[in-house]
Design a protein around this motif. Structure first.
Motif, short mmCIF file in Angstrom:
data_model
loop_
_atom_site.label_atom_id
_atom_site.label_comp_id
_atom_site.label_asym_id
_atom_site.label_seq_id
_atom_site.Cartn_x
_atom_site.Cartn_y
_atom_site.Cartn_z
N UNK A 42 0.76 2.02 3.09
CA UNK A 42 1.52 1.76 4.30
C UNK A 42 0.91 0.71 5.19
N UNK A 43 -0.40 0.45 5.01
CA UNK A 43 -1.09 -0.56 5.82
C UNK A 43 -0.74 -1.98 5.40
N UNK A 44 -0.11 -2.12 4.24
CA UNK A 44 0.22 -3.44 3.70
C UNK A 44 1.18 -4.18 4.63
N UNK A 45 0.83 -5.41 4.98
CA UNK A 45 1.71 -6.26 5.77
C UNK A 45 1.80 -5.91 7.23
N UNK A 46 0.85 -5.11 7.75
CA UNK A 46 0.89 -4.71 9.15
C UNK A 46 -0.38 -5.15 9.85
N UNK A 47 -0.25 -5.62 11.08
CA UNK A 47 -1.39 -5.99 11.90
C UNK A 47 -1.21 -5.37 13.27
N UNK B 33 -5.19 4.31 16.35
CA UNK B 33 -3.88 3.69 16.54
C UNK B 33 -3.55 2.73 15.40
N UNK B 34 -4.54 2.07 14.84
CA UNK B 34 -4.28 1.22 13.67
C UNK B 34 -3.77 2.06 12.51
N UNK B 35 -4.40 3.20 12.29
CA UNK B 35 -4.00 4.05 11.18
C UNK B 35 -2.62 4.67 11.43
N UNK C 91 -8.85 -6.39 2.77
CA UNK C 91 -8.35 -6.08 4.12
C UNK C 91 -7.32 -7.10 4.61
N UNK C 92 -7.14 -8.21 3.90
CA UNK C 92 -6.22 -9.26 4.33
C UNK C 92 -4.79 -8.73 4.38
N UNK C 93 -4.12 -8.99 5.50
CA UNK C 93 -2.73 -8.56 5.64
C UNK C 93 -2.54 -7.08 5.85
N UNK C 94 -3.56 -6.40 6.36
CA UNK C 94 -3.47 -4.96 6.62
C UNK C 94 -3.97 -4.66 8.03
N UNK C 95 -3.90 -3.40 8.42
CA UNK C 95 -4.40 -3.00 9.74
C UNK C 95 -5.92 -3.08 9.81
#
Length: 314
Positions: free
Chosen positions: A297-302, A124-126, A74-78
């Motif tokens: 797509x969740x990569x690198x997003x918070x 909203x995270x997704x 989960x690190x570095x993802x939403x």
């Protein structure tokens, strides 16, 4: 591990945290765990608690020998820093990506047994994971452009004039690559300048633009090949010239908002545009592949509660 291809095979992963985490790892890292810091794969290993340790250790913890960083899937993802179980996240991913017109927070709240607030923020995270990064690949070939208005209703108050419908609704601009991708976003004002900026950002210079007769388009597409129909004269198709594809996308967007979400605030409308754009772009792939695209797509997003809704573009 081989990822399940349909809902009937996912039961064990929805009931076991360890299996859910391993499945998410396989979806995010199909070639093996990769360090989010230095992007190395060969130097990553799983951490195991020492034999003399009295604590079980953190499950799913990985470490990179190259940069000495510890991380999990989960690190570095939403999904990072979420207290929601991984089994719930996995179910939400498959439910939202398989639903053709979206899934409301109330339905996630009922189906997953979460609080409404948790389900709302999860959605909203997704949607943020579905968003396209700036400066991505530009639309090419034949690109249709149009605008529509989404949102509020005209209200009549006793003894007062009706609220102007343009103030009650929010403009959404759509760009559709025929047979390909779509870009949709709210726009505060529809002018030649704002439309031209959107075209420059999202459309390749050699693309052929198709629009209706709105005068602002003629100025916005200067220097590009441009053809248009005249809706005022009831001309909607002339040979290969039309904007029916982008209007079809608007139909999906409006039906989803009206039938599933019922009301979308101005501050969050861009996220819903991202969701429907993602689903449109992935319309030709399977539900399992669409779920994997969301995880990538969740990569690198918070996204945190403190972050406000993204402002409308332009």
């Amino acid at each position: 591990m081989e990822t399940p291809r349909n809902w009937s095979q996912l039961g064990p992963y929805f009931a076991d945290e360890d299996k859910a985490r391993l499945l998410l790892e396989a979806m995010r890292w199909p070639n093996g765990p990769t360090c989010p810091q230095c992007k190395q794969t060969s130097t990553v290993y799983r951490m195991q608690p020492r034999k003399a340790s009295k604590t079980p250790g953190r499950k799913g913890l990985l470490r990179c020998r190259a940069c000495k960083r510890q991380f999990t899937v989960t690190t570095g993802t939403v999904f990072e820093d979420s207290h929601i179980p991984m089994t719930k996240w996995l179910q939400a991913i498959y439910l939202i990506t398989a639903s053709k017109k979206g899934m409301s927070a109330h339905q996630l709240h009922r189906m997953l047994g979460l609080t409404y607030k948790a389900a709302w923020f999860m959605g909203h995270r997704l949607r943020y994971a579905m968003s396209v990064e700036p400066f991505g690949a530009k639309l090419s070939g034949i690109v249709e452009m149009d605008e529509t208005f989404v949102g509020g209703k005209v209200r009549f108050a006793r003894g007062a004039k009706a609220v102007d419908w343009r103030n009650a609704k929010t403009a959404v601009v759509g760009l559709v690559e025929r047979g390909g991708r779509v870009r949709a976003f709210p726009m505060e004002r529809i002018t030649a300048e704002t439309l031209g900026a959107a075209i420059s950002e999202h459309v390749a210079p050699d693309a052929i633009m198709m629009t209706d007769e709105l005068p602002a388009y003629r100025k916005a597409v200067q220097g590009r090949e441009h053809q248009h129909t005249t809706h005022y004269n009831r001309e909607y198709v002339r040979g290969n010239v039309h904007s029916n594809t982008v209007e079809g996308f608007f139909s999906l967007l409006k039906r989803g908002i009206t039938g599933v979400y019922h009301h979308v605030g101005k501050g969050h409308l861009s996220k819903y545009c991202d969701e429907f754009s993602f689903r449109y772009d992935a319309r030709k792939v399977s539900d399992a592949d669409r779920a994997e695209l969301l995880v990538w797509g969740a990569e690198g997003k918070r996204l945190t509660y403190k972050q406000p809704g993204r402002a409308s573009q332009n």
